[in-house]
Every structure is written in C-alpha cells, then in structure tokens.
Design an enzyme around this catalytic site. Structure first.
Site: not given
Length: 206
Positions: A14-15, A17, A77-78, A160-161
C-alpha cells in the site's frame, strides 16, 4: 555512523503507508532516511501472517523484509476492533469476508453482522501496531488507537478498508473516508504508532 541516507524498507504493498511514514518523519524533522517500497526491490513471497495479535503479525512481516533485503524494515498490521464483536474483525479485518482485500464485501458483511446493535453500543477503534526490525536483530513495536464508532452505512469516497464505516470521535459528523489525507494522518491509529516509532528510526540514521 551511516554513510549517505539510511535505507529503510516499508514492507507494504500500500503506497499510502509509505507516504504516511514519509510525512511523519518530515513532521518530526528526521533527516537522512530514504524509504524503500516493495516496488523498488525484487519481489519475494509474502510471509504467512499467522500471529494472534497485531504486534505478532507486524513483526512477522518486518523480520521477513530484513531477511530478504538486509535493510532495516518497518511493517504494520492494523484493523478495526468493534466492541460489540469482542474486538473483531481485529487481525482478520482484511479478510473478514473470506477473501483478502475485498473492501466492499468486508464492509457489507460487517454491517449485516451489526445491524441489530443499538447506537450506544457501536463503539469501535482502528488499531495499528508498527514494527521496526534491524539487520542486527533489534526489534521495536508501537501501537496506536483511533477511537470512534461504527456507522450504519458507508460514507465518503476517500481512504480505504473500513474508513467509510468509521466515525472518528475526534472528527464529529464525518467518516474517516470524508477526511482529507492530512486530517487523517494527524489523527490515525497508524500515524500515532509511526510517531512513536520514528525516534527509533532516527537513532539508526545517526
């Protein structure tokens, strides 16, 4: 003493991040660090994330990044922890519907599972654990939480997410997907964890 910029691998596809970490380092005045993305190096198989906590999975990814590249590595990690679901989806957030990374289906399933839960009990938090592992085996972790509540329908086009379903407590009337990237960076769970980890990265660059 590091000769030239310290290269640090950000082990994520994921760019956004990588940009988030760049922003944090810039805000804190951390110089002499060059972030490397997975797109900048030869591809390697993703490690199996079989940890039972965010910290364990972040460390699994960061250790593999060091093993594959010999560079210090940052990984995270999330996920979303819903109080009424005893903290789930949690570490299963990205594959809650049974398929990894299907945001629309993950959101649809979560809404269906919580449709009968009353507004006073829809508390939720985004949780992120960021890990830094160095080639000499040093390991550091930092956790950040972003408190809020679960909406009843998606709102907003950004992020996102689960962002469209999350109403941050510190941004009343908006979903996380309705915040600008700058607003999100100053509030987010990952931003909080990265700010805590940044001094460790700065130490490596000295």
């Amino acid at each position: 003493m590091v000769n030239g910029p310290l290269k640090v691998l950000v082990a994520s596809g994921n760019a956004k991040k990588l940009i988030e970490l760049e922003t944090v380092l810039s805000e804190l005045g951390v110089d002499g660090v060059e972030l490397v993305s997975l797109a900048d190096i030869p591809a390697y198989p993703e490690p199996v994330e079989n940890g039972l906590t965010f910290a364990e999975n972040a460390l699994i990814k960061a250790r593999e990044g060091v093993k594959q590249t010999g560079l210090p590595c940052v990984a995270d990690d999330s996920g979303l922890a819903v109080a009424a679901l005893n903290g789930m989806p949690g570490i299963l957030s990205a594959r809650w519907c049974g398929r990894h990374g299907d945001d629309a289906s993950n959101n649809e399933l979560l809404l269906a599972q919580t449709s009968d839960i009353g507004d006073p009990h829809r508390g939720a938090a985004f949780v992120s654990c960021c890990a830094l592992v160095t080639p000499d085996g040093a390991e550091f972790t930092a956790e950040g939480r972003w408190e809020g509540s679960l909406l009843r329908e998606p709102r907003g086009e950004g992020g996102f997410g689960y962002d469209p379903l999350f109403a941050p407590a510190d941004a009343p009337g908006r979903s996380a997907a309705e915040l600008t990237p700058e607003e999100k960076n100053t509030r987010s769970h990952r931003g909080k964890a990265l700010r805590e980890l940044a001094p460790r990265i700065a130490e490596l660059a000295q």
